[in-house]
Scaffold this motif. Sequence first.
Motif, PDB file in Angstrom:
ATOM      1  N   GLU A  37      -6.482   9.367   8.749  1.00  0.00           N
ATOM      2  CA  GLU A  37      -7.585   8.395   8.663  1.00  0.00           C
ATOM      3  C   GLU A  37      -7.267   7.308   7.637  1.00  0.00           C
ATOM      4  O   GLU A  37      -7.507   6.129   7.881  1.00  0.00           O
ATOM      5  N   TRP A  38      -6.731   7.707   6.488  1.00  0.00           N
ATOM      6  CA  TRP A  38      -6.381   6.750   5.442  1.00  0.00           C
ATOM      7  C   TRP A  38      -5.304   5.798   5.944  1.00  0.00           C
ATOM      8  O   TRP A  38      -5.383   4.586   5.749  1.00  0.00           O
ATOM      9  N   THR A  39      -4.302   6.347   6.591  1.00  0.00           N
ATOM     10  CA  THR A  39      -3.204   5.536   7.123  1.00  0.00           C
ATOM     11  C   THR A  39      -3.727   4.535   8.145  1.00  0.00           C
ATOM     12  O   THR A  39      -3.380   3.348   8.097  1.00  0.00           O
TER      13      THR A  39
ATOM     14  N   PHE B 266      -7.536  13.609   6.724  1.00  0.00           N
ATOM     15  CA  PHE B 266      -7.609  12.526   5.741  1.00  0.00           C
ATOM     16  C   PHE B 266      -6.369  11.631   5.747  1.00  0.00           C
ATOM     17  O   PHE B 266      -6.471  10.410   5.742  1.00  0.00           O
TER      18      PHE B 266
ATOM     19  N   LYS C 199       0.825  -1.217   0.000  1.00  0.00           N
ATOM     20  CA  LYS C 199       0.000   0.000   0.000  1.00  0.00           C
ATOM     21  C   LYS C 199       0.857   1.265   0.000  1.00  0.00           C
ATOM     22  O   LYS C 199       0.325   2.372   0.007  1.00  0.00           O
TER      23      LYS C 199
ATOM     24  N   GLN D 256      -3.862   8.702  -3.958  1.00  0.00           N
ATOM     25  CA  GLN D 256      -5.092   9.219  -3.351  1.00  0.00           C
ATOM     26  C   GLN D 256      -4.998  10.721  -3.098  1.00  0.00           C
ATOM     27  O   GLN D 256      -5.952  11.459  -3.350  1.00  0.00           O
TER      28      GLN D 256
ATOM     29  N   ARG E 283      -7.192  13.701  -4.668  1.00  0.00           N
ATOM     30  CA  ARG E 283      -7.908  14.546  -3.712  1.00  0.00           C
ATOM     31  C   ARG E 283      -7.579  16.028  -3.899  1.00  0.00           C
ATOM     32  O   ARG E 283      -8.456  16.883  -3.831  1.00  0.00           O
TER      33      ARG E 283
ATOM     34  N   ILE F 219      -1.302   6.014  -1.043  1.00  0.00           N
ATOM     35  CA  ILE F 219      -1.680   7.294  -0.436  1.00  0.00           C
ATOM     36  C   ILE F 219      -1.227   8.461  -1.309  1.00  0.00           C
ATOM     37  O   ILE F 219      -1.892   9.495  -1.366  1.00  0.00           O
TER      38      ILE F 219
ATOM     39  N   HIS G 197      -5.590   1.606   6.700  1.00  0.00           N
ATOM     40  CA  HIS G 197      -4.744   0.652   5.986  1.00  0.00           C
ATOM     41  C   HIS G 197      -3.670   0.066   6.906  1.00  0.00           C
ATOM     42  O   HIS G 197      -2.591  -0.319   6.453  1.00  0.00           O
TER      43      HIS G 197
END
Length: 163
Positions: free
Chosen positions: A101-103, A98, A49, A56, A60, A53, A106
């Motif tokens: 939260e994304w981290t 964000f 992954k 993403q 974004r 990010i 995952h």
Amino acid sequence: MEGGLISDGVIAQDINQASSFWRIREGIPEALMKAGAVYKYDLSLPVEKLYDIVVQMQLRLGSSAKVCGYGHLGDGNLHLNISTPNYDDNVFSQIEPFVYEWTAAHTGSISAEHGIGLMKADKIHYSKSTETVRLMASIKKLVDPNGIMNPYKVLPQSILHDI
């Protein structure tokens, strides 16, 4: 490469090439700073992954920022750098929370090799449970009862005062 995780790469063949690689790597944050403001994040992510990010954040933020990611493929450490001509509250509000939260979603950590530091101490809950943070605070209090080692770093002050 055999596993399909990466499509291209180079391995230094001697000390001169290794030094050249390091000069390039160390020049990235320097170059970004010359381009304007830089929002920096030191994340730890599952290797598969690692670059997601970056993509993403590019989607974004669109054309409002340049997103750059580089790091240590071997240990899943990503240096996420987002560059804008000037600091911009609107861009910042699109990045945080964000990125945290994304981290967390995952199974990553918002703090990798550089530690949690001053600016992210109150964000530790994205990577660690409340119980873990309380345990960390208890150990810190035991080892550093006067709070003189790295004051205000690593743990939120509100947790330290509760212990």
